[in-house]
Design a protein around this motif. Structure first.
Motif, mmCIF file in Angstrom:
data_model
loop_
_atom_site.group_PDB
_atom_site.id
_atom_site.type_symbol
_atom_site.label_atom_id
_atom_site.label_comp_id
_atom_site.label_asym_id
_atom_site.label_seq_id
_atom_site.Cartn_x
_atom_site.Cartn_y
_atom_site.Cartn_z
ATOM 1 N N ILE A 568 0.837 -1.192 0.000
ATOM 2 C CA ILE A 568 0.000 0.000 0.000
ATOM 3 C C ILE A 568 0.872 1.242 0.000
ATOM 4 N N VAL A 569 0.250 2.352 -0.294
ATOM 5 C CA VAL A 569 0.982 3.607 -0.351
ATOM 6 C C VAL A 569 1.403 4.017 1.046
ATOM 7 N N PRO A 570 2.373 4.951 1.185
ATOM 8 C CA PRO A 570 2.896 5.314 2.504
ATOM 9 C C PRO A 570 1.822 5.819 3.454
ATOM 10 N N ASP A 571 2.071 5.619 4.752
ATOM 11 C CA ASP A 571 1.104 5.988 5.781
ATOM 12 C C ASP A 571 0.897 7.489 5.916
ATOM 13 N N GLU A 646 -6.587 7.110 -12.646
ATOM 14 C CA GLU A 646 -6.006 8.177 -11.835
ATOM 15 C C GLU A 646 -4.740 7.792 -11.086
ATOM 16 N N GLY A 647 -4.332 6.533 -11.110
ATOM 17 C CA GLY A 647 -3.195 6.110 -10.310
ATOM 18 C C GLY A 647 -1.887 6.084 -11.078
ATOM 19 N N GLY A 648 -0.780 6.075 -10.346
ATOM 20 C CA GLY A 648 0.533 5.929 -10.942
ATOM 21 C C GLY A 648 0.844 4.472 -11.223
ATOM 22 N N ALA A 649 2.075 4.206 -11.684
ATOM 23 C CA ALA A 649 2.460 2.848 -12.063
ATOM 24 C C ALA A 649 2.411 1.899 -10.870
ATOM 25 N N ALA A 650 2.871 2.353 -9.702
ATOM 26 C CA ALA A 650 2.890 1.482 -8.521
ATOM 27 C C ALA A 650 1.474 1.105 -8.099
ATOM 28 N N MET A 651 0.567 2.088 -8.103
ATOM 29 C CA MET A 651 -0.814 1.800 -7.713
ATOM 30 C C MET A 651 -1.474 0.856 -8.712
ATOM 31 N N ARG A 652 -1.191 1.050 -10.003
ATOM 32 C CA ARG A 652 -1.769 0.164 -11.018
ATOM 33 C C ARG A 652 -1.243 -1.258 -10.862
ATOM 34 N N ALA A 653 0.052 -1.377 -10.553
ATOM 35 C CA ALA A 653 0.658 -2.706 -10.395
ATOM 36 C C ALA A 653 0.049 -3.447 -9.209
#
Length: 916
Positions: A568-571, A646-653
């Protein structure tokens, strides 16, 4: 002579004015449109108008009565006692006649003053005639108030003491005739009445219960009140509470009719107007006066002092067996002075509030009807024949009405008086309505109006909480989530929520969790959206999203996701902080909030779309662990859609990886491969080698399930090499486990055991309990294929024990199916069937199509083992359909078994002769 109008209290004028304005507004709405009606309604809150009008009316009526007295004092005194005098038109006609006879300019001026107040404030367009009618309307309402005023009792005493015995008898006869005609109880001083009259009046027991109505359902609640409590010497008080429209009054009246024979000295019913439109709650003193006049028609002057009235009432009831129904109570302070002091009486109180101040009362909280009872109530209204034509739609309407009796009554009446309507059309209109509570109305009775009375009884901060809670999408809400919506500390919020529960605007579903009735939530949301606080509503929605994201992340720290760690993305994107004491507490929180998470995710799509991806990633491990596979697929699919936009590469992955994992568990292996390959490409672009190896492992395991063993070995070896370079022991163990599964599929069981044992050793070293359970299962099933049944059973039972302790339903499901297969081979057919049936139940609960097919396969084999060939064909056929749909190699083996059964059935068997 004492002037009755000089004793007129201000609250009587207030109530009469409110009633008159309401009536006039309804009439104006029909005749002149909404503009005039709104102008009339605004006068209710115009303090200046109310003060001026009250003073003018009081002065005018005093002057009028003086003019009347000057013409004929005896007639004036006599008419002051006559109920027929107290009607608006009669009073107006008498007023005009006296003005003409007396020539009193003062009385004429007084009348004009009152009319001018109406005309001035209602607009010139209302005209003189309508101003006159408005005054008549007001006087009618005032008459209803005056006729029951305890302040006027002295007038009757004074007049009758001066009257002759003959005149007194005539008046008594006239009053008794009025009582018989109107059903109203009038009071005459006892000192003026003969002993025979007293005996006659006393002998008549009071029964002013409203007519009984059929109560659908509620058998348990009725019996609970009827059951005589084992508390001798104590006044029995039953309190019936619940939300507006739940059927409190109908239940109380119905029970009272059933009990009335047990209370020969009277059955009293009194509406306390705790929640009545256009009418303030009865003061305890007013209520006591009314009860005393019911109990003692010839009581004479009732004391003004509250304590004296209470004492007089309790004295009147001291030797009686009477039933008292106090309906629509505001609070315990309103009813406490009305309670008899003897255990021979019985009291039933209804209120929207929980009357916790009456500590010795027996509380009964009404809930909505059961669906079958709601359907029956609706059927009773619209007719069995019509309901029978669309039974499914009747159930739908009952559900849309929230199974609330008042809503059902209103909906049923609309259908009843519109026989040309289809019930299905009405259901569609009801479902599509912006406000169901506003749509459900009939003449002057509306569900929304009933809700507004409850809402109006709240303080400002309670109203705000009521509106805020409607923003919550889930079925139940905890105090922490409510605190996030309200933006305050838990203690403050809990206190407000408990007040809403006391007012029956919120229910406590379980300890610490609360819920709205559907129609109340609908009403609260409409109040929120019409409150012109859109910015505040958006902020509150963002806070509730933050709350659930923080909770999910904190819980994921304690929940092993088994197939991959929560990525998940940073806290630092989360402003709320939450923590849990351990894994058990984290799992409990996630289980309680699971459905709410999906509701919040839907909200997030409209407010903070990327939060959907964060929520899905944080909840991924829990959903797989507990086997909520279909829900996981829906949530992760939504995350993929948002991330792609709307997400970046990390979120899409991450979103594609999570979605692929959920689809793999569901058995949609080809769709899972598509998601995994997208994620793999994105991780390579990001140079995230660790994630690349993790996804390669999942791709290899998917190839194993679809029977593509060469590609499976190639991809898994690539994953193992990357993890070896990284020194990732956890990852190496997972890949070894997957390699062992491929060898198991190929039938090279010795090589499979080597991989599994190596993986188990590593997982023990790193304390990977979920991994140990999975590998123990794999070792046990490998021994089963090698016909080493004792070893197989040992490892499978160890795996089952660990899965149960971990609460891992996916592993538990797999082990039960494997135990079924094992016991078929061991010839223990009944035990095999037991394990396979358990596996089938779990598979259906978790949504795993693959494990459901395996359970059906095992069940069919168990029945074949028991010689029940006819019963085996069904589950085997179902298993074949599922395996073929998944595109897995198990379908080949099932087809062979079914072909063998067909061949055996086609061979002629031995014939049998009948017994001689």
């Amino acid at each position: 002579m004492i002037d009755p109008f000089s004793l007129l209290p201000s609250y009587a004028l207030e109530r009469a004015l409110d009633s008159a304005l309401d009536s006039m507004a309804r009439l104006a709405e029909n005749l002149h449109g909404d503009k005039v009606a709104k102008g009339i309604r605004r006068l209710k809150s115009d303090g200046k108008f109310r003060a001026e009008f009250a003073g003018a009316v009081k002065a005018a009526l005093v002057k009028f009565h003086r003019a009347y007295r000057d013409v004929d004092q005896e007639v004036a005194e006599r008419l002051a006692l006559d109920r027929r005098f107290w009607t608006g038109q009669a009073l107006m006609t008498s007023m005009e006649a006296i003005i003409r006879q007396a020539g009193s300019t003062a009385a004429d001026d007084a009348r004009r003053t009152v009319e001018e107040h109406f005309r001035h404030h209602l607009g010139e367009e209302i005209g003189a005639e309508r101003a006159h009618n408005a005054l008549v309307c007001f006087l009618n309402c005032l008459a209803e108030e005056v006729w029951h005023l305890p302040e006027l009792h002295g007038i009757y005493s004074l007049y009758l003491q001066r009257a002759s015995a003959q005149a007194t008898a005539a008046i008594v006869d006239e009053l008794r005739e009025l009582r018989r005609d109107t059903g109203r109880i009038t009071q005459v001083p006892t000192q003026s009445i003969s002993a025979s009259e007293k005996a006659t009046a006393t002998a008549e027991s009071v029964n002013n219960l409203p007519r009984d109505v059929m109560v659908v359902g509620r058998k348990t609640e009725i019996q609970r009140i009827l059951r005589q409590p084992d508390r001798p010497g104590t006044l029995v008080i039953d309190t019936v509470n619940g939300m507006a429209g739940i059927g409190k009054t109908a239940l109380a009246v119905h029970v009272a009719h059933k009990m009335r024979d047990d209370y020969p000295d009277g059955c009293f019913f009194l509406d306390l107007h705790g929640y009545t439109a256009g009418q303030p709650p009865l003061q305890a003193g007013e209520a006591l006066g009314m009860l005393l006049r019911m109990a003692r028609p010839l009581i004479g002057q009732i004391p003004l002092d509250m304590d004296e009235r209470t004492a007089l009432w309790r004295s009147a009831m001291s030797s009686k067996r009477a039933l008292l129904v106090l309906d629509n109570a505001l609070d315990h302070e309103q009813v406490r002075p009305l309670l008899p002091g003897t255990a021979t009486c019985r009291v039933i109180i209804t209120s929207r509030r929980q009357l916790t101040g009456l500590g010795h009362a027996q509380p009964l909280s009404l809930r909505c009807l059961q669906l079958r009872d709601a359907v029956q109530l609706l059927t009773n209204i619209i007719g069995a024949e019509r309901a029978g034509r669309e039974p499914g739609q009747v159930r739908t309407v009952a559900e849309l009405c929230g199974r609330l009796p008042l809503a059902l009554q209103l909906a049923g009446n609309r259908l009843k008086y519109r026989p040309e309507w289809d019930i299905s059309s009405f259901a569609r209109r009801l479902r599509a309505a912006k406000s169901r509570s506003l749509m459900l109305r009939a003449e002057d009775m509306a569900l929304e109006a009933a809700f507004k009375l409850s809402y109006a009884g709240l303080e400002a901060r309670q109203q705000l909480m009521f509106r805020r809670l409607s923003l919550h999408e889930g079925a139940t809400i905890c105090v922490g989530a409510a605190a996030a919506l309200y933006d305050a500390d838990r203690e403050t919020v809990e206190d407000i929520i408990e007040t809403l529960v006391d007012h029956s605007l919120l229910e406590e579903a379980t300890a610490g969790r609360y819920q709205f009735h559907d129609l109340l939530k609908d009403f609260a949301r409409n109040m929120a959206t019409s409150s012109h606080e859109s910015a505040e509503l958006r902020s509150a929605t963002e806070r509730i999203i933050q709350f659930y994201l923080a909770g999910s992340r904190a819980a994921s720290v304690h929940i092993n996701t088994r197939l991959h760690p929560a990525v998940i993305v940073p806290d630092d994107t989360v402003s709320v902080r939450m923590c849990f004491a351990g894994r058990v507490e984290a799992l409990r929180w996630m289980e309680q909030e699971r459905l709410n998470l999906f509701g919040v995710a839907r909200q997030a799509q409209q407010v903070v779309p990327t939060a959907v991806c964060d929520l899905a990633a944080a909840a991924a491990g829990f959903l797989l662990l507990r086997g909520y596979i279909r829900e996981a697929v829906d949530l992760h699919s939504a995350a993929v859609g948002v991330a792609s936009q709307e997400g970046g590469a990390a979120m899409r992955a991450v979103s594609h990886e999570n979605c692929g994992t959920a689809k793999w568990e569901l058995g949609s292996f080809q769709e899972a491969l598509v998601c995994f390959n997208v994620a793999l490409g994105l991780y390579k672009d990001l140079a995230d080698v660790e994630s690349e190896a993790r996804v390669l492992d999942k791709i290899g395991f998917t190839y194993e399930r679809t029977g593509d063993y060469p590609d499976a070995l190639r991809v898994l070896q690539e994953s193992f090499d990357i993890r070896s370079r990284l020194g990732d022991l956890h990852g190496q163990a997972k890949t070894l486990n997957s390699l062992g599964a491929v060898h198991w599929r190929k039938g090279t069981y010795v090589e499979a055991l080597r991989c599994f044992v190596s993986a188990l050793g590593t997982r023990i070293d790193i304390s990977d309990l979920h991994g140990q359970a999975r590998t123990l299962n794999n070792i046990g099933f490998t021994f089963e294929r090698m016909n080493k049944f004792a070893e197989s059973k040992e490892y499978l039972l160890r795996a089952l024990d660990l899965a149960l302790r971990l609460g891992d339903r996916q592993i538990e499901n797999t082990v039960y199916n494997n135990l079924g297969y094992l016991h078929v081979k061991m010839g223990e057919c009944e035990l095999a069937q037991k394990y396979s049936l358990r596996g089938q139940v779990l598979a259906r609960q978790t949504g795993s199509v693959y494990e459901e097919a395996r359970a059906l396969d095992g069940l069919g084999r168990a029945r074949l083992c028991a010689g029940r060939r006819g019963e085996a064909r069904g589950p085997l056929g179902q298993a074949l359909i599922l395996f073929q749909g998944l595109g897995v190699p198990e379908a080949v083996d099932i087809r062979r078994i079914l072909a063998d059964m067909d061949a055996a059935d086609s061979r002629p068997g031995p014939t049998s002769e009948p017994d001689p």
